[in-house]
Design an enzyme around this catalytic site. Structure first.
Site, PDB file in Angstrom:
ATOM      1  N   HIS A 142       0.994  -1.111  -0.019  1.00 51.74           N
ATOM      2  CA  HIS A 142       0.046   0.215  -0.098  1.00 51.74           C
ATOM      3  C   HIS A 142       0.858   1.163   0.154  1.00 51.74           C
ATOM      4  O   HIS A 142       2.079   1.066   0.419  1.00 51.74           O
ATOM      5  CB  HIS A 142      -0.696   0.104   1.266  1.00 51.74           C
ATOM      6  CG  HIS A 142      -1.849  -0.973   1.200  1.00 51.74           C
ATOM      7  ND1 HIS A 142      -3.166  -0.936   0.222  1.00 51.74           N
ATOM      8  CD2 HIS A 142      -2.298  -2.015   2.083  1.00 51.74           C
ATOM      9  CE1 HIS A 142      -3.961  -1.773   0.293  1.00 51.74           C
ATOM     10  NE2 HIS A 142      -3.572  -2.651   1.601  1.00 51.74           N
ATOM     11  N   CYS A 183      -0.007   2.560  -3.846  1.00 48.46           N
ATOM     12  CA  CYS A 183      -0.803   3.955  -4.295  1.00 48.46           C
ATOM     13  C   CYS A 183      -0.119   5.233  -3.613  1.00 48.46           C
ATOM     14  O   CYS A 183       0.651   5.421  -2.714  1.00 48.46           O
ATOM     15  CB  CYS A 183      -2.269   3.972  -3.300  1.00 48.46           C
ATOM     16  SG  CYS A 183      -3.482   2.694  -4.336  1.00 48.46           S
TER      17      CYS A 183
END
Length: 437
Positions: A249, A299
């Site tokens: 992430h 991200c």
């Protein structure tokens, strides 16, 4: 050079780099006008024999239509018959025309008879025609480059002779893959289903590119830093390149060079800028002047891109369905895949580095999510893996990443959301991976 001849050189680049002896060709290529002396000198400065051979082939593609047959002629004249036959078998028969002086027919004006003003009307009617008269000339026939390349002003840098990084060490270098899949509950981050598929693909791909690959799974922030520090302290002097791949992430953070950050499984992040700093020329002297490559599947923000309308000619049918399998990992710049369901998750992003010889490739544009299919893996990694497999033998890394950008941009998640990968490129030369002959 004709496109068909360029493709023959590209298909056989591996064999040419391995077997070509460029030192035997320089005099012939100079005499036949394929290269100038400055160009020959620049090719010689590329480094060892393999590097000179690679640079010669790259520069050869920028020359005129006669460059290919003249190159074949030079191979035959210098006893490199096997290479000449290899290239000749991939092309229709070519009539080799040596660049020797030829006679040129030029129009010559014949003297006009003197006449009085009274004869003007008659002189117009009987105007003397032009008679072409053969006249020998010592001007050599045009060299191949003049057919397509305009003369450059003195002092202007050459654009058709960018050097290549040395990439022939065996192994080529280290490749560290950090794959964070299962996150601690206190981190408030979901598990990244499908990331193991990405990891397996990239491990196989970089092993095929002759890298020493090490995979680390589910690392906390301090563990990520420890692995990067260990990589920094290694002696890379016998290697030509170093690769770091982050699958996790991501989020946006303030930065001065590279944007974005990557999460550890404990919910604490490491800025991409800090990740690159471990391997820069100051902190890792044995990698000075060598390419350091970072691939970030994560991200860099939470915004979802719905795209904008373009003409039908600009788009291909998008890949992706209407299931509920598309998830995001939020990171800038990424790529696509050709079998996507709707379980794609978002990944991370990055910004500009000051150190040289660094490239950071992001799965998505800064601030936007990066999509991952829980069954097939991320768009970015799936396309990156396929592009490397199909094109590493012929194309440089920058060109291949542009291919990745294009294919990812054609995808849609849930039929609505788009993704745009990209990279911050501070490489100084072209980079060609090793490929199996």
């Amino acid at each position: 050079m004709e496109e068909r001849h360029k493709k023959i050189l590209q298909r056989n680049r591996t064999n040419l780099v391995r077997d070509l002896d460029p030192s035997k060709l320089y005099d012939g290529l100079l005499e036949k006008g394929v290269f100038t002396q400055d160009m020959i000198d620049e090719i010689k400065s590329a480094g060892i024999r393999r590097d000179q051979a690679r640079q010669l082939v790259i520069d050869l593609e920028t020359r005129g239509s006669r460059a290919f047959p003249l190159f074949l002629e030079c191979l035959q004249e210098t006893g490199q018959h096997s290479l000449a036959e290899l290239l000749q078998n991939g092309a229709p028969p070519i009539q080799l025309q040596p660049a020797t002086p030829t006679q040129v027919v030029r129009p010559v004006l014949q003297p006009i008879p003197v006449s009085s003003p009274m004869d003007v009307d008659k002189r117009i009617k009987d105007e003397v025609p032009l008679h072409p008269v053969p006249r020998p000339t010592t001007t050599p026939s045009p060299s191949p480059e003049r057919e397509h390349i305009r003369p450059r002003p003195q002092g202007r840098p050459r654009r058709d002779s960018i050097q290549c990084y040395k990439m022939d060490a065996s192994p080529c270098g280290h490749c560290l893959i950090i794959n964070n899949v299962e996150f601690e509950s206190r981190s408030d981050l979901s598990n990244r289903k499908g990331s193991n598929i990405d990891c397996d693909k990239l491990e196989r791909r970089f092993k095929a590119l002759n890298f020493i690959v090490e995979v680390k799974t589910n690392l906390k922030q301090r563990q990520i830093k420890h692995e990067l520090s260990a990589l920094c302290k290694m002696d890379h002097s016998q290697y030509d390149c170093c690769v770091v791949i982050m699958l996790s992430h991501g989020t946006e953070v303030s930065h001065s060079r590279f944007p974005g950050a990557v999460y550890g499984v404990d919910g604490l992040h490491v800025p991409v800028q800090n990740i690159t700093n471990y391997l820069n020329g100051k902190n890792c002297p044995s990698l000075q002047g060598k390419p350091k490559l970072f691939f970030i599947q994560a991200c860099g923000g939470g915004e979802k891109d719905t795209g904008f309308e373009v003409s039908p000619d600009e788009v291909q049918p998008s890949i992706g369905g209407d299931d509920a399998d598309d998830q995001t990992d939020a990171i800038p710049m990424s790529s696509s895949s050709d079998s996507l369901s709707m379980s794609d998750e978002p990944d991370a992003r990055a910004t500009l580095p000051t150190p040289s010889d660094i490239l950071v490739s992001y799965s998505t544009f800064p601030g936007y999510v990066s999509w991952r299919d829980t069954q097939a893996g991320s768009w970015y990694v799936e396309i990156l893996d396929r592009i490397l497999e199909e094109n590493a033998a012929t194309d440089d890394l920058g060109t291949m990443l542009m291919m990745v950008n294009h294919e990812v941009s054609q995808n849609s998640a849930k039929g609505i959301y788009k993704q745009m990968p990209g990279s911050f490129n501070f490489l100084r030369k072209l980079l060609y991976f090793q490929s199996q002959a």
